[in-house]
Motif scaffolding. Sequence first.
Motif, PDB file in Angstrom:
ATOM      1  N   LEU A 156      -7.512  22.151 -32.808  1.00 21.45           N
ATOM      2  CA  LEU A 156      -6.995  20.643 -32.907  1.00 21.45           C
ATOM      3  C   LEU A 156      -6.137  20.636 -34.197  1.00 21.45           C
ATOM      4  O   LEU A 156      -5.229  19.778 -34.355  1.00 21.45           O
ATOM      5  CB  LEU A 156      -7.997  19.688 -32.515  1.00 21.45           C
ATOM      6  N   GLY A 157      -6.647  21.028 -35.330  1.00 25.16           N
ATOM      7  CA  GLY A 157      -6.045  21.020 -36.473  1.00 25.16           C
ATOM      8  C   GLY A 157      -4.804  21.504 -36.718  1.00 25.16           C
ATOM      9  O   GLY A 157      -3.989  21.192 -37.394  1.00 25.16           O
ATOM     10  N   GLU A 158      -4.517  22.514 -35.466  1.00 23.21           N
ATOM     11  CA  GLU A 158      -3.226  23.162 -35.413  1.00 23.21           C
ATOM     12  C   GLU A 158      -2.150  22.216 -34.856  1.00 23.21           C
ATOM     13  O   GLU A 158      -0.763  22.631 -34.828  1.00 23.21           O
ATOM     14  CB  GLU A 158      -3.373  24.449 -34.938  1.00 23.21           C
ATOM     15  N   GLN A 159      -2.751  21.125 -34.088  1.00 24.10           N
ATOM     16  CA  GLN A 159      -1.561  20.275 -33.324  1.00 24.10           C
ATOM     17  C   GLN A 159      -0.888  19.113 -34.138  1.00 24.10           C
ATOM     18  O   GLN A 159      -1.689  18.459 -35.070  1.00 24.10           O
ATOM     19  CB  GLN A 159      -2.510  19.446 -32.302  1.00 24.10           C
ATOM     20  N   PRO A 160       0.205  18.952 -33.751  1.00 27.98           N
ATOM     21  CA  PRO A 160       1.024  17.880 -34.335  1.00 27.98           C
ATOM     22  C   PRO A 160       0.276  16.607 -34.397  1.00 27.98           C
ATOM     23  O   PRO A 160      -0.095  16.361 -33.432  1.00 27.98           O
ATOM     24  CB  PRO A 160       2.194  17.997 -33.880  1.00 27.98           C
ATOM     25  N   GLY A 161       0.076  15.901 -35.702  1.00 28.00           N
ATOM     26  CA  GLY A 161      -0.505  14.586 -35.525  1.00 28.00           C
ATOM     27  C   GLY A 161      -1.837  14.348 -35.869  1.00 28.00           C
ATOM     28  O   GLY A 161      -2.541  13.430 -36.220  1.00 28.00           O
TER      29      GLY A 161
END
Length: 110
Positions: free
Chosen positions: A40-45
């Motif tokens: 999730l930390g790699e996802q935009p936002g």
Amino acid sequence: MTADGQQNTDDGAVTFVNRFTVHASPDEFERTFVDTAEFLGEQPGFLRYTLLKHVDEQNSYVNIAHWRDVESFRRAVSQPGFKPHAEALRALSTSEPNLYTLRQSFAVDS
């Protein structure tokens, strides 16, 4: 922010709160959770998360994740790569996920 430290906001940011009841090893749950958080930390936002463990109930956790906006959160959890993470967590726990917007915040100046 007002003079008494209170802040009203509506900037579009959302907070995802998920209460977990773990029915496996807490260590295994935490390791699995790290993998999910890294994805999730790699996802935009995505902004940040905090995983809390209950003081008295050793199988009770709460995740608090902050996102730039609801669209970013929904886009991230709809990615095909998220499904294996969700399944891994469901194999170790049950959860109560909810999405919130900040309405008020208060902090004391130190």
